[in-house]
Write a protein that holds these residues in place. Structure first.
Motif, PDB file in Angstrom:
ATOM      1  N   LEU A   8      -3.015  34.092  32.864  1.00  0.00           N
ATOM      2  CA  LEU A   8      -2.600  34.170  34.255  1.00  0.00           C
ATOM      3  C   LEU A   8      -3.827  34.471  35.109  1.00  0.00           C
ATOM      4  N   VAL A   9      -4.080  33.648  36.134  1.00  0.00           N
ATOM      5  CA  VAL A   9      -5.266  33.833  36.972  1.00  0.00           C
ATOM      6  C   VAL A   9      -4.833  34.201  38.386  1.00  0.00           C
ATOM      7  N   ASP A  10      -5.719  34.901  39.093  1.00  0.00           N
ATOM      8  CA  ASP A  10      -5.395  35.365  40.437  1.00  0.00           C
ATOM      9  C   ASP A  10      -5.515  34.256  41.476  1.00  0.00           C
ATOM     10  N   ASP A  11      -6.402  33.302  41.240  1.00  0.00           N
ATOM     11  CA  ASP A  11      -6.662  32.233  42.198  1.00  0.00           C
ATOM     12  C   ASP A  11      -6.180  30.914  41.619  1.00  0.00           C
ATOM     13  N   ALA A  12      -5.300  30.233  42.368  1.00  0.00           N
ATOM     14  CA  ALA A  12      -4.752  28.968  41.869  1.00  0.00           C
ATOM     15  C   ALA A  12      -5.844  27.940  41.586  1.00  0.00           C
ATOM     16  N   ALA A  13      -6.979  28.053  42.290  1.00  0.00           N
ATOM     17  CA  ALA A  13      -8.072  27.103  42.062  1.00  0.00           C
ATOM     18  C   ALA A  13      -8.655  27.234  40.665  1.00  0.00           C
ATOM     19  N   ASP A  14      -8.404  28.359  40.011  1.00  0.00           N
ATOM     20  CA  ASP A  14      -8.900  28.580  38.655  1.00  0.00           C
ATOM     21  C   ASP A  14      -7.880  28.189  37.590  1.00  0.00           C
ATOM     22  N   ALA A  15      -6.759  27.619  38.009  1.00  0.00           N
ATOM     23  CA  ALA A  15      -5.665  27.320  37.076  1.00  0.00           C
ATOM     24  C   ALA A  15      -5.673  25.856  36.659  1.00  0.00           C
ATOM     25  N   ASP A  16      -5.319  25.618  35.414  1.00  0.00           N
ATOM     26  CA  ASP A  16      -5.077  24.249  34.968  1.00  0.00           C
ATOM     27  C   ASP A  16      -3.789  23.715  35.591  1.00  0.00           C
ATOM     28  N   VAL A  17      -2.793  24.606  35.682  1.00  0.00           N
ATOM     29  CA  VAL A  17      -1.512  24.242  36.282  1.00  0.00           C
ATOM     30  C   VAL A  17      -1.191  25.249  37.376  1.00  0.00           C
ATOM     31  N   ALA A  18      -0.897  24.754  38.564  1.00  0.00           N
ATOM     32  CA  ALA A  18      -0.440  25.615  39.658  1.00  0.00           C
ATOM     33  C   ALA A  18       1.083  25.531  39.698  1.00  0.00           C
ATOM     34  N   VAL A  19       1.750  26.659  39.438  1.00  0.00           N
ATOM     35  CA  VAL A  19       3.210  26.715  39.396  1.00  0.00           C
ATOM     36  C   VAL A  19       3.696  27.352  40.694  1.00  0.00           C
ATOM     37  N   VAL A  20       4.475  26.606  41.463  1.00  0.00           N
ATOM     38  CA  VAL A  20       4.922  27.056  42.783  1.00  0.00           C
ATOM     39  C   VAL A  20       6.393  27.436  42.724  1.00  0.00           C
TER      40      VAL A  20
END
Length: 466
Positions: A8-20
């Protein structure tokens, strides 16, 4: 997801998948959800993010239609997908397509109960990892069901889901159509989760569902909440138990007694009045009227004079007359509510009210919304002033940031998180986040209170900054 190897990352830009996480109720929230999905989509092609996935109520409610209308979402997952969300995301990352579907067994959508870490952590441990390797702050499963719970902050307050769904059929509300029928969690599950939260440093729990007054009816005991609340209040480490969203038509003497007399249970009443004019309420397929609602409030305050009461109201409902609006204003003038939410009516697709012929013009709804909102703001400020001189029990949630460290913010028993205002303590000396302190109200700032801590009258967490 974390137990399956995801970070789990704090910044969506660091994510492979952005879950909204989306909302499927009221137009403004739907628009915000779409905007969030489009914002997440902008991350693709500029960094690590490869996919955007919609979850939550709008994803559940619209499913295939949302996927077709919003191709920026690489996947739309309904509630029933949560138990297998790790596999779903892997499929989407690999370029696969997963079709959204309606849950088959809504009881599986209820949170599982945290249990003893050593008993069941193996059910979610990664291959080659010992059960003790579960991340700190992750509640282990009590069985094969998911989802698990992980705290995302160190706040001293947390919500606990009491039930899901609703059996009421209010004509303006679409929630039952995608949340399903009312299903209660087992009392043991609620207790176990509360114990786990207390171990994580939580001091106040807030019981949430679409209708807490119905808790237990599907388990054969409509009075189950009355017996559960004292047990929750006795959990070591818990200083306050709060119940949200109560239906006025379902309030019963025994529940009022428990809410007003049980130590550590907040005398707090989040009553869903919606209106007070009888003709409008009947058109909403609801019950009551101004005088009955005022009698209910008199009963509550007769048992707990300092009880907190909040409610939400819809103005401009189809067929609402000037006389109906005046009746609502009469109720508000007399009710002495601590917090008031006012919403202008708008059609919600799939609801009975959307088919009504006697709709008001949008400008009339807007004018009435502004008019009642102004009144509400004035009335809650007056109610705050009535509390001058009272002693309030404040849960400290933040400390002053100036060099002296003076001042702190928290909430009294009559204030729920995020919705009902707060208490500004005039001194933060010797206080820590999570501390429960007695204070005397010496001033007001609108709906907020200013209070002076009483010497030697604090209790609760001794760990500053928890």
């Amino acid at each position: 997801m974390e137990a399956d190897g995801w970070d789990l990352v704090d910044d969506a830009a660091d994510a492979d998948v952005a879950v909204v996480n989306t909302c499927g109720f009221v137009d403004a929230a739907k628009k915000d959800s779409v905007d969030a999905l489009l914002e997440a989509n902008d991350l693709k092609g500029h960094g690590r993010t490869q996919a955007v996935v919609a979850v939550g109520c709008m994803a559940e409610r619209y499913g295939k239609d949302l996927a077709e209308a919003l191709p920026e979402a690489d996947g739309v997952l309904g509630f029933d997908d949560y138990t297998d969300i790790s596999d779903r995301l892997q499929t989407i990352l690999s370029g696969g397509v997963h079709a959204s579907h309606t849950p088959r067994d809504r009881r599986k959508l209820l949170p599982i109960s945290p249990a003893e870490r050593q008993e069941s952590a193996a059910a979610v441990a990664l291959p080659g990892h010992a059960p003790a390797d579960l991340p700190d702050g992750l509640a282990p499963a009590s069985g094969p069901r998911a989802p698990l719970r992980r705290r995302l902050d160190g706040a001293p307050v947390a919500s606990v889901k009491l039930a899901s769904g609703c059996d009421r059929r209010c004509t303006f509300c679409a929630i039952p159509s995608f949340r399903g029928s009312f299903i209660s969690r087992r009392p043991s599950d609620v207790l176990n989760e509360t114990r786990w939260l207390a171990e994580q440093g939580v001091k106040e729990i807030m019981l949430v569902s679409e209708n807490n007054t119905s808790y237990g009816k599907d388990l054969g005991d409509i009075r189950l909440l009355e017996s559960l609340l004292p047990e929750l209040a006795e959990v070591d480490g818990i200083e306050r138990v709060r119940v949200s969203y109560l239906q006025p038509a379902e309030m019963r003497p025994g529940l009022i007694d428990v809410l007003t007399s049980t130590p550590k249970v907040a005398p707090y009443f989040d009553l869903s009045f919606q209106h007070s004019a009888p003709d409008v309420l009947r058109s909403m397929r609801r019950f009551g009227d101004t005088d009955r609602f005022l009698e209910l409030l008199d009963t509550i305050r007769g048992k707990a004079p300092q009880a907190g009461v909040r409610s939400n109201f819809i103005v401009g409902f189809p067929g609402e007359s000037e006389a109906d609006l005046a009746e609502l204003e009469r109720f508000l003038d007399s009710a002495r509510l601590d917090a008031i939410g006012v919403f202008g009516y708008s059609d919600e697709e799939g609801t009975e009210a959307a088919t009504y012929d006697n709709k008001l013009d949008e400008d009339v709804v807007a004018e009435r919304l502004a008019r009642v909102s102004r009144l509400a703001e004035e009335l809650v400020s007056q109610r705050a002033e009535e509390r001058l001189g009272e002693t309030v029990h404040v849960l400290v949630e933040s400390l002053g940031s100036d060099e002296t460290g003076e001042g702190a913010h928290g909430r009294g028993a009559h204030q729920a998180p995020e919705t009902d205002g707060q208490v500004l303590l005039t001194s933060g000396e010797g206080l820590g986040i999570g501390r429960m302190v007695e204070a005397k109200v010496v001033g007001t700032e609108g709906v907020d209170l200013v209070a002076e801590p009483l010497q030697g009258a604090s209790a609760g967490s001794e760990e500053d900054g928890r």
